[in-house]
Design a protein around this motif. Structure first.
Motif, PDB file in Angstrom:
ATOM      1  N   ALA A 159      35.930  58.909  37.262  1.00  0.00           N
ATOM      2  CA  ALA A 159      34.598  58.664  37.834  1.00  0.00           C
ATOM      3  C   ALA A 159      34.568  57.400  38.683  1.00  0.00           C
ATOM      4  CB  ALA A 159      33.567  58.571  36.711  1.00  0.00           C
ATOM      5  N   GLY A 160      35.335  56.402  38.348  1.00  0.00           N
ATOM      6  CA  GLY A 160      35.311  55.170  39.122  1.00  0.00           C
ATOM      7  C   GLY A 160      36.216  55.185  40.330  1.00  0.00           C
ATOM      8  N   GLU A 161      37.070  56.220  40.437  1.00  0.00           N
ATOM      9  CA  GLU A 161      38.041  56.258  41.527  1.00  0.00           C
ATOM     10  C   GLU A 161      37.720  57.309  42.583  1.00  0.00           C
ATOM     11  OE1 GLU A 161      40.214  54.059  41.784  1.00  0.00           O
ATOM     12  OE2 GLU A 161      40.502  53.219  39.781  1.00  0.00           O
ATOM     13  N   ARG A 216      37.262  55.277  46.851  1.00  0.00           N
ATOM     14  CA  ARG A 216      36.439  54.088  47.047  1.00  0.00           C
ATOM     15  C   ARG A 216      36.734  53.469  48.414  1.00  0.00           C
ATOM     16  NH1 ARG A 216      38.303  50.385  44.261  1.00  0.00           N
ATOM     17  NH2 ARG A 216      39.996  51.419  43.143  1.00  0.00           N
ATOM     18  N   GLU A 217      35.781  52.800  48.969  1.00  0.00           N
ATOM     19  CA  GLU A 217      35.958  52.138  50.261  1.00  0.00           C
ATOM     20  C   GLU A 217      37.172  51.208  50.208  1.00  0.00           C
ATOM     21  OE1 GLU A 217      34.415  52.612  52.994  1.00  0.00           O
ATOM     22  OE2 GLU A 217      32.657  53.802  52.391  1.00  0.00           O
ATOM     23  N   GLY A 218      37.978  51.292  51.241  1.00  0.00           N
ATOM     24  CA  GLY A 218      39.116  50.390  51.357  1.00  0.00           C
ATOM     25  C   GLY A 218      40.386  50.875  50.694  1.00  0.00           C
ATOM     26  N   VAL A 219      40.349  52.004  49.962  1.00  0.00           N
ATOM     27  CA  VAL A 219      41.552  52.521  49.311  1.00  0.00           C
ATOM     28  C   VAL A 219      42.281  53.442  50.281  1.00  0.00           C
ATOM     29  CG1 VAL A 219      42.470  53.865  47.387  1.00  0.00           C
ATOM     30  CG2 VAL A 219      40.497  52.348  47.035  1.00  0.00           C
ATOM     31  N   ASP A 220      43.563  53.210  50.463  1.00  0.00           N
ATOM     32  CA  ASP A 220      44.375  53.994  51.395  1.00  0.00           C
ATOM     33  C   ASP A 220      44.799  55.312  50.732  1.00  0.00           C
ATOM     34  OD1 ASP A 220      46.071  54.556  53.700  1.00  0.00           O
ATOM     35  OD2 ASP A 220      47.736  54.063  52.374  1.00  0.00           O
ATOM     36  N   ASP A 221      44.403  56.441  51.328  1.00  0.00           N
ATOM     37  CA  ASP A 221      44.696  57.722  50.691  1.00  0.00           C
ATOM     38  C   ASP A 221      46.188  58.055  50.713  1.00  0.00           C
ATOM     39  OD1 ASP A 221      44.853  58.309  53.393  1.00  0.00           O
ATOM     40  OD2 ASP A 221      43.160  59.704  53.415  1.00  0.00           O
ATOM     41  N   HIS A 246      44.991  63.872  34.776  1.00  0.00           N
ATOM     42  CA  HIS A 246      45.591  62.772  34.012  1.00  0.00           C
ATOM     43  C   HIS A 246      46.686  62.082  34.833  1.00  0.00           C
ATOM     44  CE1 HIS A 246      43.801  62.712  29.997  1.00  0.00           C
ATOM     45  NE2 HIS A 246      43.680  64.031  30.078  1.00  0.00           N
ATOM     46  N   GLY A 247      47.489  62.875  35.570  1.00  0.00           N
ATOM     47  CA  GLY A 247      48.508  62.285  36.423  1.00  0.00           C
ATOM     48  C   GLY A 247      47.908  61.419  37.516  1.00  0.00           C
ATOM     49  N   LEU A 248      46.792  61.877  38.098  1.00  0.00           N
ATOM     50  CA  LEU A 248      46.102  61.056  39.089  1.00  0.00           C
ATOM     51  C   LEU A 248      45.595  59.748  38.465  1.00  0.00           C
ATOM     52  CD1 LEU A 248      43.998  63.624  41.169  1.00  0.00           C
ATOM     53  CD2 LEU A 248      45.947  62.269  41.944  1.00  0.00           C
ATOM     54  N   ARG A 249      45.126  59.847  37.233  1.00  0.00           N
ATOM     55  CA  ARG A 249      44.636  58.635  36.557  1.00  0.00           C
ATOM     56  C   ARG A 249      45.764  57.620  36.389  1.00  0.00           C
ATOM     57  NH1 ARG A 249      41.601  58.584  30.637  1.00  0.00           N
ATOM     58  NH2 ARG A 249      40.716  56.496  30.803  1.00  0.00           N
ATOM     59  N   ALA A 266      46.157  53.837  38.024  1.00  0.00           N
ATOM     60  CA  ALA A 266      46.477  52.690  37.184  1.00  0.00           C
ATOM     61  C   ALA A 266      47.696  51.939  37.720  1.00  0.00           C
ATOM     62  CB  ALA A 266      46.717  53.142  35.746  1.00  0.00           C
ATOM     63  N   ALA A 267      48.697  52.700  38.182  1.00  0.00           N
ATOM     64  CA  ALA A 267      49.900  52.060  38.735  1.00  0.00           C
ATOM     65  C   ALA A 267      49.557  51.285  39.997  1.00  0.00           C
ATOM     66  CB  ALA A 267      50.964  53.121  39.016  1.00  0.00           C
ATOM     67  N   LEU A 268      48.696  51.855  40.843  1.00  0.00           N
ATOM     68  CA  LEU A 268      48.298  51.166  42.062  1.00  0.00           C
ATOM     69  C   LEU A 268      47.535  49.875  41.761  1.00  0.00           C
ATOM     70  CD1 LEU A 268      47.192  54.088  44.430  1.00  0.00           C
ATOM     71  CD2 LEU A 268      49.152  52.578  44.718  1.00  0.00           C
ATOM     72  N   SER A 269      46.680  49.929  40.751  1.00  0.00           N
ATOM     73  CA  SER A 269      45.898  48.725  40.424  1.00  0.00           C
ATOM     74  C   SER A 269      46.805  47.616  39.900  1.00  0.00           C
ATOM     75  CB  SER A 269      44.842  49.074  39.372  1.00  0.00           C
ATOM     76  OG  SER A 269      45.435  49.452  38.138  1.00  0.00           O
ATOM     77  N   ARG A 270      47.891  47.962  39.214  1.00  0.00           N
ATOM     78  CA  ARG A 270      48.822  46.936  38.734  1.00  0.00           C
ATOM     79  C   ARG A 270      49.561  46.291  39.897  1.00  0.00           C
ATOM     80  NH1 ARG A 270      49.771  50.844  34.636  1.00  0.00           N
ATOM     81  NH2 ARG A 270      51.641  51.587  35.731  1.00  0.00           N
TER      82      ARG A 270
END
Length: 508
Positions: A422-424, A441-446, A495-498, A502-506
Motif C-alpha cells: 500500500a505504501g509503494e 511513489r513520486e521520484g521512484v525510478d520504475d 511478496h517478491g515485489l515487497r 525493501a532491498a531498494l530502500s536499504r
C-alpha cells in the motif's frame, strides 16, 4: 598395413579397422588412388575374420573414402569427403583467413558483427525483451495457459486426421476459407466488426500483421502516429519499414487526435489500441474516435486498430471496435480507412502464433498479392483445428470461462497489492484486459524497481519502457499481468515485489 587392433577394447573390431584405414587416408599414408589389399588378404594380415574387414570396407565406401573399380580392386578415392565438404578434421591443418579478426583475449567470445542501422535497431529492441519458457509473475503477454482445453484440442486434431481432412498441402494466402468465415461471424457478434470472409487474413501472430501493414502501406520517410506510451512492437514494425515515428500523447480519453494533427497532419498511418489502450488501459472516447476517422479521411491516411485483449471485459457492455464505426459511417464513395488486428495468442495461448488481419475491401487484392511474396500462408493443420474449435462453440465457452477467471485474478491482485504494498504502489481496478498499471511513489525510478524485482524472481515491466518521450517529472509505474497466474503465484509475486522494494530502500 599399420592398423592397430585391441581385442580387449570395447570398440568392435570392424570399427577399429574402419578407424585405422580412415586415419591412414586422412593422414596421407594411403594416397589418393592407391589400391588396397583384398579383404581376404587384409583379414589374414590382421588376424581377423574376413567379414570384419568387409564391414569396414563397406562403411568406408558408403562414406566416400574408398571406391571400387571393376577388375581393379578397391582404391582410395581421389578426394576424401572432408575435402569435398571443406570440413578439415585436423586443427593443425586449418588456416585462419586473414580477414577474420582474432578472438578478443579478454571477452572470451567472438567480436560483435557490425550491423547496418536497421539490423542494429532490431537487435537492441530484442534485447529489451525478457525471455522465459516458464512464465514468471507478472510477465506480460501470458494468458491462463493452465485452463487451455488441451484434451479437447487433441480430440479435434485426432478427428481431423481420422477423417482425412488434416490438410497438409498448399494453403490459401489469406487463410483457410472456413476459418475466415468462422472469424468473421465471431468478431461480428463479439466486437462489432463489419466485414466479409474475403477481407480476413490469417497470419502468424499479431506482430506479423503489424509487419505486413507497415511493409505494404508505408514508404521510407512516411510519418506514422504512435501512441505514447504505446506498444513497442508496433514501433519496431513501423521503424523497420523506414517510416518516421511521431509520438502522440495519450490521456484519459485515449490518443490525443488534435495533438497528432499538430505534429504530423499528413501522416500516412495511425497505430492505435482504442478499446483498451496499451499499456495505460484507457478507452478512446467517442469524440476522439470520430475525430480520428475524420482526420484519416481528410489526410487519405490509414488507421491500424490493434484489438489485442478486448474480448476480456468484466463490467458493462462490450465496446464496439473502431473498424465497425468506420464502416458504418463511410459513405458509398468513401472507402473505410481502418485495418483491424485480432489475436488468438491472448485468448488461447501464445504458442499458437495465430492472429488475423481484417483489411478494407479496397486492399484485399493488394494484400493477397503481397502475401504471396512474403510468407505465403499460415500453418494449415492448426487453422483447420481452430476452425472446428470456433464453429462448434468451444472458443466462445473458453473465452467466457477465462473472462470470469481473469476478473477473479484481478481481484486477488488488487487485494494483495493493497495488503502488502500500500505504501509503494497505487493501483485501481480495470474494467477490461489482462494487466494493471501500478503507479509508484513520486521520484521512484520504475526501471530500478524492475531490476530489483528480477533479482527476486519477479518479471515486471516499467511504464517508462513504453514511452518514446520522457516528460519532465513523469511518474513511474509497473505494468503487471495477472491473467496468466493463479492465486498462489500472484500472492508470491507480490511478496517478491515487497522484498524488491525493501532491498531498494536499504540501498538508498
Amino acid at each position: 598395413m599399420l592398423v592397430a587392433l585391441d581385442a580387449n577394447a570395447s570398440t568392435p573390431l570392424h570399427r577399429q579397422v574402419y578407424d585405422g584405414l580412415r586415419d591412414a587416408i586422412l593422414a596421407g599414408r594411403l594416397a589418393a588412388g592407391e589400391r588396397l589389399p583384398s579383404t581376404r588378404v587384409l583379414a589374414d594380415d590382421l588376424g581377423v575374420a574376413r567379414n570384419t574387414v568387409t564391414l569396414a570396407f563397406e562403411q568406408l565406401r558408403a562414406e566416400g573414402y574408398l571406391v571400387g573399380h571393376r577388375g581393379g580392386g578397391t582404391r582410395v578415392r581421389d578426394a576424401a569427403p572432408e575435402v569435398l565438404l571443406e570440413v578439415p578434421r585436423r586443427p593443425a591443418r586449418v588456416r585462419e583467413p586473414a580477414r577474420v579478426p582474432a578472438r578478443p583475449a579478454t571477452a572470451g567470445r567472438l567480436a560483435p558483427v557490425a550491423l547496418p542501422a536497421r539490423g542494429a535497431a532490431l537487435v537492441a529492441a530484442g534485447r529489451e525483451h525478457v525471455e522465459s519458457r516458464e512464465p514468471r509473475a507478472f510477465q506480460l503477454g501470458t494468458p491462463a495457459i493452465d485452463i487451455f482445453p488441451a484434451s479437447l484440442w487433441m480430440r479435434l486434431t485426432t478427428r481431423r486426421w481420422k477423417r482425412g481432412v488434416a490438410h497438409l498441402g498448399e494453403g490459401d494466402v489469406a487463410g483457410d476459407p472456413e476459418l475466415r468465415a468462422a472469424i468473421t461471424a465471431h468478431v461480428g457478434n463479439a466486437r462489432g466488426v463489419r466485414c466479409t470472409p474475403e477481407q480476413v487474413f490469417v497470419v502468424n501472430g499479431a506482430q506479423q500483421a503489424l509487419d505486413f501493414v507497415s511493409r505494404i502501406l508505408l514508404d521510407a520517410g512516411d510519418e506514422v502516429w504512435m501512441e505514447d506510451p504505446g506498444y513497442m512492437h508496433a514501433r519496431i514494425a513501423v521503424r523497420d519499414a523506414g517510416a518516421r515515428l511521431v509520438p502522440v500523447p495519450v490521456d484519459d480519453q485515449g490518443l490525443d487526435v488534435a495533438a497528432g494533427e499538430r505534429l504530423a497532419p499528413q501522416a500516412r498511418l495511425a497505430c492505435v489500441t482504442p478499446s483498451h489502450q496499451f499499456p495505460l488501459g484507457v478507452v478512446m472516447s467517442a469524440p476522439r474516435r470520430l475525430a480520428l476517422l475524420a482526420w484519416a479521411r481528410r489526410a487519405n491516411a490509414w488507421i491500424l486498430e490493434d484489438d489485442y485483449d478486448s474480448e476480456f471485459r468484466y463490467s458493462g457492455r462490450p465496446l464496439p471496435c473502431l473498424q465497425g464505426l468506420d464502416v458504418e459511417r463511410s459513405a458509398r464513395d468513401v472507402d473505410p480507412r481502418v485495418l483491424y488486428v485480432g489475436t488468438f495468442s491472448k485468448t488461447l495461448a501464445p504458442g499458437f502464433r495465430l492472429a488475423y488481419l481484417i483489411v478494407p475491401e479496397s486492399l484485399v487484392d493488394t494484400f493477397r498479392s503481397a502475401r504471396r511474396a512474403l510468407d505465403r500462408y499460415a500453418p494449415t493443420l492448426e487453422q483447420g483445428v481452430l476452425t472446428d474449435f470456433i464453429a462448434e462453440g468451444h472458443y466462445a465457452r473458453h473465452v467466457r470461462r477465462a473472462r470470469a477467471l481473469y476478473a477473479e485474478r484481478q481481484r486477488v491482485m488488487l487485494d494483495a497489492v493493497d495488503s502488502l504494498l500500500a505504501g509503494e504502489l497505487t493501483v485501481a481496478p480495470d474494467a477490461a484486459g489482462l494487466h494493471l498499471v501500478a503507479w509508484l511513489r513520486e521520484g521512484v525510478d520504475d526501471q530500478s524497481v524492475v531490476q530489483a524485482a528480477l533479482r527476486e524472481g519477479v518479471a515486471t515491466s516499467a511504464l517508462s519502457r513504453y514511452r518514446m518521450h520522457e516528460a519532465q517529472g513523469a511518474r513511474g509505474a509497473l505494468v503487471l499481468n495477472y491473467a496468466g497466474f493463479d492465486d498462489r503465484a500472484i500472492t508470491a509475486g507480490v511478496h517478491g515485489l515487497r522484498r524488491a522494494f525493501a532491498a531498494l530502500s536499504r540501498v538508498h
